[in-house]
Write a protein that holds these residues in place. Sequence first.
Motif, short mmCIF file in Angstrom:
data_model
loop_
_atom_site.label_atom_id
_atom_site.label_comp_id
_atom_site.label_asym_id
_atom_site.label_seq_id
_atom_site.Cartn_x
_atom_site.Cartn_y
_atom_site.Cartn_z
N GLY A 95 0.81 -1.22 0.00
CA GLY A 95 0.00 0.00 0.00
C GLY A 95 0.83 1.26 0.00
N ASN A 96 2.02 1.24 -0.66
CA ASN A 96 2.78 2.49 -0.73
C ASN A 96 2.15 3.43 -1.76
OD1 ASN A 96 4.08 2.22 -3.37
ND2 ASN A 96 5.53 0.79 -2.46
N LYS A 97 2.57 4.68 -1.74
CA LYS A 97 1.88 5.71 -2.52
C LYS A 97 1.94 5.45 -4.02
CE LYS A 97 1.01 10.67 -2.37
NZ LYS A 97 1.43 11.96 -1.76
N ASP A 98 3.09 5.00 -4.51
CA ASP A 98 3.21 4.70 -5.94
C ASP A 98 2.26 3.58 -6.34
OD1 ASP A 98 5.13 6.64 -6.23
OD2 ASP A 98 6.83 5.26 -6.25
N ALA A 99 2.13 2.59 -5.47
CA ALA A 99 1.22 1.48 -5.76
C ALA A 99 -0.23 1.94 -5.75
CB ALA A 99 1.43 0.36 -4.76
#
Length: 338
Positions: A262-266
Amino acid sequence: MRTPHRSLVALALGGSLVLAGCGSSSDDGGSGSTASGGDTKVAAVIKGLDNPFFQAMEQGIDEQADQDGVDATVQAAQSITDTTGQSDKLTALAQQDYGCFVVNPISGSNLVNGLARISASDTPVVNIDSPVDADAAEEAGVDIATYIGTDNTEAGGKAGDEMVEAVSSGKVALVGGISGDVTSNARLDGFTQAVDGKLDVVQTVAADWERQKALTAATTLMQDNPDLKGFFAANDDMGLGIVQAVKNAGKADSITVISVDGNKDALQSVKDGDLHATVAQYPYAIGQLGVQACEKAAAGDDLPAEIVSPTAVVTSGVADQALAKFPAPFESFDNPLD
């Protein structure tokens, strides 16, 4: 001795976990930060800040410390494979006067020697995200006050359920982190259990948590399995590498990619329709809970042996909500440390 184990606990993020400011510093080529506060002094040693997951974890530690008036120092390994460098940082911090330590080990045993020294001085240790190996800890006399982290088997299972819903039948491939890593294995196992009897897992490979290695591995897997329907990646960096490989192969419309973190790029990739879904596990909240647990441990309060942090499946339908709340959870959860 309380050591990490797996059990499912319903959690929720209370109102005390909110944003605040933080500062940063570094030493001898490493990375880290310092949040100034009151009497409680906390030292945290985490994995490499080359990965956005651990950047969010550091942010959660710093901001919770600032909010609570805790003097916190965060040191990070040079990379997520720098076991020796991470151990050296803990050893150096162990010689200083801290009231509690938060540790996020790269492997189950690379921090055990430093932790033995800390436990010998009766200083509490809070283990977050990746568990210290229980047998190694017991042998070295390491006492873990509590373990805080994702139920990785459950996270993998959520990804598997979403994959079944997305592709319904056919062949899928799995891309794990470092071969033999406990966290990676748990996610892969959870996914495999969820799709058993529904999808055909044709191959599992290791890509060391790295985007480029995952891209290369996915390219080979598609060549070997031209009818592949989906990929599961044990973290988002690898998932995004696979997304690029799928695009390069001209198969974006026929192959589904799901990952964990759930990182921002993902999250942005999910919103854009490239990554089908990510199972968000909120390292920001894990960092915050680590500070809160240290405060209680330093004060002599009892802690549960394990605190399971929240996860949520993020698809295109909720990607905007997840991005708006990032790095905090977009769904509420109960915080047992409030």
